[in-house]
Design a protein around this motif. Structure first.
Motif, PDB file in Angstrom:
ATOM      1  N   VAL A 174       0.853  -1.182   0.000  1.00 49.51           N
ATOM      2  CA  VAL A 174       0.000   0.000   0.000  1.00 49.51           C
ATOM      3  C   VAL A 174       0.893   1.236   0.000  1.00 49.51           C
ATOM      4  O   VAL A 174       1.689   1.433   0.923  1.00 49.51           O
ATOM      5  CB  VAL A 174      -0.930   0.029   1.231  1.00 49.51           C
ATOM      6  N   GLY A 175       0.771   2.058  -1.029  1.00 45.29           N
ATOM      7  CA  GLY A 175       1.545   3.289  -1.126  1.00 45.29           C
ATOM      8  C   GLY A 175       0.697   4.499  -0.815  1.00 45.29           C
ATOM      9  O   GLY A 175      -0.455   4.585  -1.263  1.00 45.29           O
ATOM     10  N   ILE A 176       1.246   5.444  -0.042  1.00 40.40           N
ATOM     11  CA  ILE A 176       0.520   6.657   0.336  1.00 40.40           C
ATOM     12  C   ILE A 176       1.381   7.877   0.028  1.00 40.40           C
ATOM     13  O   ILE A 176       2.573   7.900   0.341  1.00 40.40           O
ATOM     14  CB  ILE A 176       0.168   6.665   1.845  1.00 40.40           C
ATOM     15  N   GLY A 177       0.775   8.877  -0.576  1.00 44.07           N
ATOM     16  CA  GLY A 177       1.493  10.117  -0.852  1.00 44.07           C
ATOM     17  C   GLY A 177       0.643  11.052  -1.683  1.00 44.07           C
ATOM     18  O   GLY A 177      -0.567  10.884  -1.802  1.00 44.07           O
ATOM     19  N   SER A 178       1.280  12.036  -2.259  1.00 40.05           N
ATOM     20  CA  SER A 178       0.583  12.972  -3.143  1.00 40.05           C
ATOM     21  C   SER A 178       0.448  12.348  -4.532  1.00 40.05           C
ATOM     22  O   SER A 178       1.108  11.356  -4.861  1.00 40.05           O
ATOM     23  CB  SER A 178       1.354  14.287  -3.233  1.00 40.05           C
ATOM     24  N   ARG A 179      -0.412  12.935  -5.354  1.00 42.08           N
ATOM     25  CA  ARG A 179      -0.520  12.492  -6.734  1.00 42.08           C
ATOM     26  C   ARG A 179       0.711  12.946  -7.517  1.00 42.08           C
ATOM     27  O   ARG A 179       1.187  14.065  -7.338  1.00 42.08           O
ATOM     28  CB  ARG A 179      -1.788  13.047  -7.387  1.00 42.08           C
ATOM     29  N   SER A 180       1.225  12.078  -8.380  1.00 41.54           N
ATOM     30  CA  SER A 180       2.410  12.421  -9.160  1.00 41.54           C
ATOM     31  C   SER A 180       2.184  13.672  -9.992  1.00 41.54           C
ATOM     32  O   SER A 180       3.109  14.464 -10.223  1.00 41.54           O
ATOM     33  CB  SER A 180       2.795  11.250 -10.068  1.00 41.54           C
ATOM     34  N   GLU A 181       0.945  13.871 -10.435  1.00 39.75           N
ATOM     35  CA  GLU A 181       0.629  15.032 -11.273  1.00 39.75           C
ATOM     36  C   GLU A 181       0.830  16.355 -10.535  1.00 39.75           C
ATOM     37  O   GLU A 181       0.955  17.410 -11.166  1.00 39.75           O
ATOM     38  CB  GLU A 181      -0.810  14.938 -11.777  1.00 39.75           C
ATOM     39  N   GLU A 182       0.852  16.311  -9.219  1.00 35.13           N
ATOM     40  CA  GLU A 182       1.044  17.534  -8.440  1.00 35.13           C
ATOM     41  C   GLU A 182       2.498  17.979  -8.400  1.00 35.13           C
ATOM     42  O   GLU A 182       2.799  19.074  -7.916  1.00 35.13           O
ATOM     43  CB  GLU A 182       0.535  17.338  -7.012  1.00 35.13           C
ATOM     44  N   GLY A 183       3.387  17.144  -8.889  1.00 35.51           N
ATOM     45  CA  GLY A 183       4.792  17.504  -8.935  1.00 35.51           C
ATOM     46  C   GLY A 183       5.415  17.647  -7.553  1.00 35.51           C
ATOM     47  O   GLY A 183       4.901  17.144  -6.552  1.00 35.51           O
ATOM     48  N   LEU A 184       6.517  18.374  -7.503  1.00 35.42           N
ATOM     49  CA  LEU A 184       7.241  18.519  -6.243  1.00 35.42           C
ATOM     50  C   LEU A 184       6.471  19.336  -5.218  1.00 35.42           C
ATOM     51  O   LEU A 184       6.724  19.227  -4.018  1.00 35.42           O
ATOM     52  CB  LEU A 184       8.608  19.150  -6.500  1.00 35.42           C
ATOM     53  N   ALA A 185       5.534  20.149  -5.680  1.00 37.01           N
ATOM     54  CA  ALA A 185       4.715  20.894  -4.725  1.00 37.01           C
ATOM     55  C   ALA A 185       3.902  19.939  -3.864  1.00 37.01           C
ATOM     56  O   ALA A 185       3.753  20.139  -2.651  1.00 37.01           O
ATOM     57  CB  ALA A 185       3.790  21.851  -5.465  1.00 37.01           C
ATOM     58  N   GLY A 186       3.382  18.881  -4.479  1.00 31.80           N
ATOM     59  CA  GLY A 186       2.645  17.878  -3.715  1.00 31.80           C
ATOM     60  C   GLY A 186       3.547  17.085  -2.801  1.00 31.80           C
ATOM     61  O   GLY A 186       3.228  16.842  -1.633  1.00 31.80           O
ATOM     62  N   VAL A 187       4.708  16.694  -3.323  1.00 27.59           N
ATOM     63  CA  VAL A 187       5.671  15.946  -2.513  1.00 27.59           C
ATOM     64  C   VAL A 187       6.103  16.771  -1.309  1.00 27.59           C
ATOM     65  O   VAL A 187       6.336  16.235  -0.216  1.00 27.59           O
ATOM     66  CB  VAL A 187       6.892  15.542  -3.368  1.00 27.59           C
ATOM     67  N   GLY A 188       6.175  18.089  -1.468  1.00 26.69           N
ATOM     68  CA  GLY A 188       6.619  18.950  -0.383  1.00 26.69           C
ATOM     69  C   GLY A 188       5.754  18.887   0.854  1.00 26.69           C
ATOM     70  O   GLY A 188       6.212  19.207   1.961  1.00 26.69           O
TER      71      GLY A 188
END
Length: 321
Positions: A106-120
């Protein structure tokens, strides 16, 4: 001539089957099993006390559809946009080589489409309570020079509650969880995994903690660890923790105290002498903050789940000779 061709074809198929059985015993004798894991459609969900959504992606074991009565252990992966595909690839290889049991991932995080802003947003998810995000002393001074950050909400407690109390029960209704849960976090995700271990250790059975930012948030993980030790005399979990020796050669990672923090955390856990806690520590001398990831996964998964999987039974067919 046709008969000879038919005989050779049958022999080739038989030898191929034996080779497959030897290389991949978990799957070779399961009719209908896939070769690798299958990805479910990602979906978004908002935690009860978190004002933004997270994307959740589930990968099912290769034998999942072929064995409808079987339940599987679960590996939870933080920083899914960055790490999930690597984890799935490593797990496929380990299962193929017979070094790990099949698992749901199970992976949890932001959507890849959000780019680094989401990862931040990860820094909010992974940060324990504290005044800021920096280490103490000289490291903190140098950190601020390299990456000065404004104040932001620290949501590690809310994020952990979301994973364990909200998302897990919801997924358990849909997928066949065995009840054995592992957590993998790297870097800031490693800080969160370490924080989860010392605040709610029963949240997961196993922890793979890579290059953790233990000294972040003014040493909040070690503060929480000391508080846990004052209130408890045992911790039931299996932990694999590692860092790369080359991380000490990188200025920003040196300011983060990655290597020293990893060692300090591991040694402290060992010195507590908790009867039900096992800790394995590795320093990969030639690895940096990124090249350590596949090695950490390979060794961590195969070691933590070693007791859950046995080699090819002697009663199964063996290759000729």
């Amino acid at each position: 001539m046709r008969n000879l061709i038919g005989v050779f074809a049958m022999l080739a198929a038989a030898v191929s089957g034996f080779q497959t059985a030897q290389a991949n015993p978990q799957l070779a004798f399961i009719p209908g099993a896939r070769v690798n894991m299958a990805m479910e459609e990602p979906f978004s969900i908002k935690g009860a006390r978190i004002p933004y959504e997270h994307e959740v992606t589930v990968y099912l074991p290769a034998s999942y559809e072929a064995q409808p009565e079987r339940a599987y252990p679960v590996l939870w992966v933080l920083d899914a946009p960055l790490l999930l595909r690597a984890v799935v690839g490593v797990q496929d290889i380990l299962v193929t080589g017979n070094f790990a049991p099949e698992m749901i991932i199970v992976g949890i995080g932001s959507r890849s489409e959000e780019g680094l802003a989401g990862v931040g947003r990860r820094v909010m998810d992974f940060s324990p309570p504290g005044p800021d995000y920096f280490p103490q002393g000289l490291r903190g001074d140098r950190w601020k020079e390299v990456a000065p950050l404004p104040k932001f909400p620290h949501r590690a407690d809310s994020f952990l509650n979301f994973l364990v109390d909200q998302l897990r029960p919801s997924l358990a209704e849909r997928y066949r969880f065995s009840g054995d849960h592992g957590l993998f976090g790297h870097s800031a995700g490693g800080m969160f995994a370490a924080y989860a271990l010392v605040t709610r250790p029963d949240s997961f059975d196993k922890y793979i903690i890579g290059s953790p930012y233990i000294e972040g948030v003014r040493g909040a993980v070690m503060t929480a660890e000391a508080q846990y030790a004052r209130d408890h005399d045992d911790m039931e979990a299996a932990v694999y923790i590692a860092a790369g020796g080359r991380e000490a050669d990188t200025y920003f990672l040196a300011a983060s105290g990655i290597v020293s923090g990893t060692v300090d955390f591991s040694e402290t856990l060992r010195l507590r002498r908790y009867p039900s806690l096992t800790v394995s520590t590795r320093l990969y001398d030639d690895a940096n903050h990124y090249t350590i990831v596949p090695r950490l996964l390979m060794d961590g998964i195969s070691e933590l789940w070693a007791d859950d999987f046995k080699d090819l039974p002697s009663s199964w067919p063996q290759p000729p000779g």
